[in-house]
Design a protein around this motif. Structure first.
Motif, PDB file in Angstrom:
ATOM      1  N   GLU A   1      62.530  42.173  35.478  1.00 16.20           N
ATOM      2  CA  GLU A   1      63.502  42.712  36.442  1.00 16.20           C
ATOM      3  C   GLU A   1      63.249  44.189  36.695  1.00 16.20           C
ATOM      4  O   GLU A   1      64.182  44.979  36.849  1.00 16.20           O
ATOM      5  N   ARG A   2      61.992  44.577  36.754  1.00 16.14           N
ATOM      6  CA  ARG A   2      61.634  46.002  36.814  1.00 16.14           C
ATOM      7  C   ARG A   2      62.204  46.720  38.035  1.00 16.14           C
ATOM      8  O   ARG A   2      62.419  47.921  38.007  1.00 16.14           O
ATOM      9  N   ASP A   3      62.482  45.987  39.115  1.00 17.86           N
ATOM     10  CA  ASP A   3      63.007  46.634  40.323  1.00 17.86           C
ATOM     11  C   ASP A   3      64.473  47.050  40.160  1.00 17.86           C
ATOM     12  O   ASP A   3      64.944  47.943  40.868  1.00 17.86           O
ATOM     13  N   LEU A   4      65.183  46.414  39.250  1.00 15.44           N
ATOM     14  CA  LEU A   4      66.612  46.692  39.080  1.00 15.44           C
ATOM     15  C   LEU A   4      66.941  47.313  37.725  1.00 15.44           C
ATOM     16  O   LEU A   4      67.993  47.929  37.570  1.00 15.44           O
TER      17      LEU A   4
ATOM     18  N   ARG B   1      73.138  46.314  30.147  1.00 13.53           N
ATOM     19  CA  ARG B   1      73.551  47.122  31.297  1.00 13.53           C
ATOM     20  C   ARG B   1      73.107  46.459  32.611  1.00 13.53           C
ATOM     21  O   ARG B   1      73.859  46.429  33.586  1.00 13.53           O
ATOM     22  N   LEU B   2      71.904  45.920  32.610  1.00 13.36           N
ATOM     23  CA  LEU B   2      71.385  45.229  33.792  1.00 13.36           C
ATOM     24  C   LEU B   2      72.278  44.059  34.180  1.00 13.36           C
ATOM     25  O   LEU B   2      72.640  43.887  35.350  1.00 13.36           O
ATOM     26  N   PHE B   3      72.665  43.233  33.202  1.00 10.24           N
ATOM     27  CA  PHE B   3      73.487  42.060  33.487  1.00 10.24           C
ATOM     28  C   PHE B   3      74.862  42.440  34.010  1.00 10.24           C
ATOM     29  O   PHE B   3      75.414  41.772  34.884  1.00 10.24           O
ATOM     30  N   ARG B   4      75.419  43.534  33.473  1.00 11.50           N
ATOM     31  CA  ARG B   4      76.760  43.940  33.907  1.00 11.50           C
ATOM     32  C   ARG B   4      76.741  44.542  35.310  1.00 11.50           C
ATOM     33  O   ARG B   4      77.689  44.377  36.068  1.00 11.50           O
ATOM     34  N   ARG B   5      75.661  45.223  35.644  1.00 10.60           N
ATOM     35  CA  ARG B   5      75.577  45.858  36.969  1.00 10.60           C
ATOM     36  C   ARG B   5      75.125  44.889  38.055  1.00 10.60           C
ATOM     37  O   ARG B   5      75.395  45.115  39.235  1.00 10.60           O
TER      38      ARG B   5
ATOM     39  N   PRO C   1      75.387  41.020  38.611  1.00  4.97           N
ATOM     40  CA  PRO C   1      75.809  39.657  38.271  1.00  4.97           C
ATOM     41  C   PRO C   1      74.876  38.587  38.839  1.00  4.97           C
ATOM     42  O   PRO C   1      74.763  37.507  38.250  1.00  4.97           O
ATOM     43  N   ASP C   2      74.216  38.865  39.943  1.00  7.03           N
ATOM     44  CA  ASP C   2      73.297  37.880  40.520  1.00  7.03           C
ATOM     45  C   ASP C   2      72.089  37.656  39.611  1.00  7.03           C
ATOM     46  O   ASP C   2      71.577  36.535  39.496  1.00  7.03           O
ATOM     47  N   VAL C   3      71.637  38.733  38.942  1.00  4.24           N
ATOM     48  CA  VAL C   3      70.539  38.592  37.985  1.00  4.24           C
ATOM     49  C   VAL C   3      70.993  37.757  36.795  1.00  4.24           C
ATOM     50  O   VAL C   3      70.294  36.835  36.348  1.00  4.24           O
ATOM     51  N   LEU C   4      72.178  38.070  36.294  1.00  4.18           N
ATOM     52  CA  LEU C   4      72.724  37.301  35.179  1.00  4.18           C
ATOM     53  C   LEU C   4      72.862  35.831  35.555  1.00  4.18           C
ATOM     54  O   LEU C   4      72.570  34.936  34.745  1.00  4.18           O
ATOM     55  N   ALA C   5      73.286  35.560  36.772  1.00  7.14           N
ATOM     56  CA  ALA C   5      73.465  34.175  37.228  1.00  7.14           C
ATOM     57  C   ALA C   5      72.149  33.407  37.172  1.00  7.14           C
ATOM     58  O   ALA C   5      72.128  32.202  36.861  1.00  7.14           O
ATOM     59  N   ARG C   6      71.040  34.077  37.469  1.00  7.77           N
ATOM     60  CA  ARG C   6      69.735  33.411  37.408  1.00  7.77           C
ATOM     61  C   ARG C   6      69.388  32.990  35.988  1.00  7.77           C
ATOM     62  O   ARG C   6      68.832  31.914  35.757  1.00  7.77           O
TER      63      ARG C   6
END
Length: 378
Positions: free
Chosen positions: A108-111, A208-212, A214-219
């Motif tokens: 997830e390097r872009d985010l 921090r990534l997952f909290r900011r 949610p679409d990434v976490l959903a994947r």
């Protein structure tokens, strides 16, 4: 291929050598489960067989995430799975929390809030950076040891409560905690400028990534339908939050651990994660592995007697079919010198230096300061 072509019909071979408690845990129905695995009770076997069972029931390998605490444990788990599954192992995620965090950050390097092609800095490299920051800020390294400062900064990253605050009260203005808090941001700035992350970042930044996002976490929710965690008593606040977030609403977490073996609170481990498992993962089933394969009867009985005095622990009744073994001997010395003398006398009486060489004798002690009396006596 994401799963084995076929498994033998009942009883499947991978279940044949399990004892009744292990079998019950391995074949647990879908949903959250906590396996309280006493010492020497075959917890690694249970996790490996659980993964094989999930694949045999149709779970794709890419849907399984197995988290461990050491590279050695991850390597052993992979070796056992590879031996049993062969090519069916492809796609399975097995690794330490830190390795898994690094894998997510690179994917997830872009985010991710990390350098695009980051390097994971060694402990020594991080010490060099914190010393540089301390010098710039005019902090005396004699009064505030850099190792202690670095450790406190790491705890700030990995011991946060769900609300994002540090547990405990306000630090004293000139305490190590206060100095670490003051240096945390400049340290992170110089770390990022060098293109690096430290080991604590590998836990804190995915969260921090997952909290900011949610679409990434959903994947990841969609990908991982089963999460298995080894040594759950050693999880810290951030690791526990990471597991909770990634498990999503189905809560399909298979956690294995033993609160009696929790010894890493000084490193941020939160044994209460095991104690409140049923609260955090609603509908969780509890399984117990109580047959010990490692110890003699007397050692197991002595250990159980000690642990019975602990407050708030999960009850277990460990037993073994091993021989009774030699009696457990203990003594209390009046001071470190007397203790060292008694230790060497006992070892010599048992045959050290005669029936077997001193090089085959081991003495375990709790802190480094205890070694001095032993060294002087030797």
């Amino acid at each position: 291929m994401n799963q084995p072509e076929s498994f033998p019909e009942a009883p499947p071979a991978y279940l044949d050598d399990l004892n009744p408690q292990q079998l019950e845990a391995v074949t647990a129905p879908p949903g959250p489960a906590l396996v309280l695995a006493g010492a020497g009770s075959g917890k690694t076997r249970v996790i490996v067989r659980r993964i094989i069972h999930l694949l045999s029931q149709g779970t794709p390998a890419s849907g399984v995430l197995a988290l461990t605490f050491t590279n050695k444990a991850a390597g052993e788990m992979k070796a056992r799975l590879s031996s049993a599954l062969g090519a069916a192992l492809r796609g399975l995620w097995v690794g330490t929390f830190h390795a898994t965090g690094a894998r997510i950050l690179r994917a997830e390097r872009d985010l991710a809030d990390a350098p695009p092609d980051f390097t994971v800095m060694s402990r020594g490299e991080c010490l060099t950076l914190i010393k540089r920051v301390m010098k710039k800020e005019g902090i005396n390294p004699e009064r505030y040891p850099p190792r202690d400062i670095l450790e406190r900064i790491g705890r700030m990253k990995t011991a946060r409560t769900p609300g994002g605050k540090e547990p405990g009260g306000e630090p004293f203005a000139h305490s190590v905690e206060a100095v670490a808090g003051r240096l945390a941001k400049p340290y992170e700035k110089i770390l990022r400028a060098s293109g690096g992350l430290d080991f604590d970042d590998l836990l804190a930044l995915p969260l921090r990534l997952f909290r900011r996002h949610p679409d990434v976490l959903a994947r990841y929710h969609e990908q991982f339908t089963e999460i298995l965690v080894d040594e759950y008593q050693d999880t810290n606040a951030v690791q526990n939050q990471m597991v909770r977030l990634m498990s999503g609403i189905n809560n399909r977490v298979f956690a294995v651990g033993d609160d009696d073996q929790s010894i890493y609170r000084w490193r941020g481990a939160v044994v209460e994660n095991i104690h409140r498992f049923e609260t955090e993962f609603q509908g969780a089933r509890i399984y117990r592995l109580e047959e010990n394969y490692r110890c003699s009867g007397r050692i197991l009985s002595a250990a159980a007697g000690v642990m019975r005095q602990a407050n708030g622990r999960r009850k277990k009744r460990l037993f073994t079919n091993n021989p009774t073994g030699e009696p457990v001997v203990y003594f209390s010395g009046a001071d470190p010198q007397v203790e060292a003398q008694m230790i060497f006398q006992r070892m010599a009486k048992a045959g050290a230096g005669d029936a077997y060489p001193w090089g085959e004798v081991a003495v375990f002690y709790r802190t480094n300061t205890q070694s001095r009396a032993l060294e002087e006596e030797a």
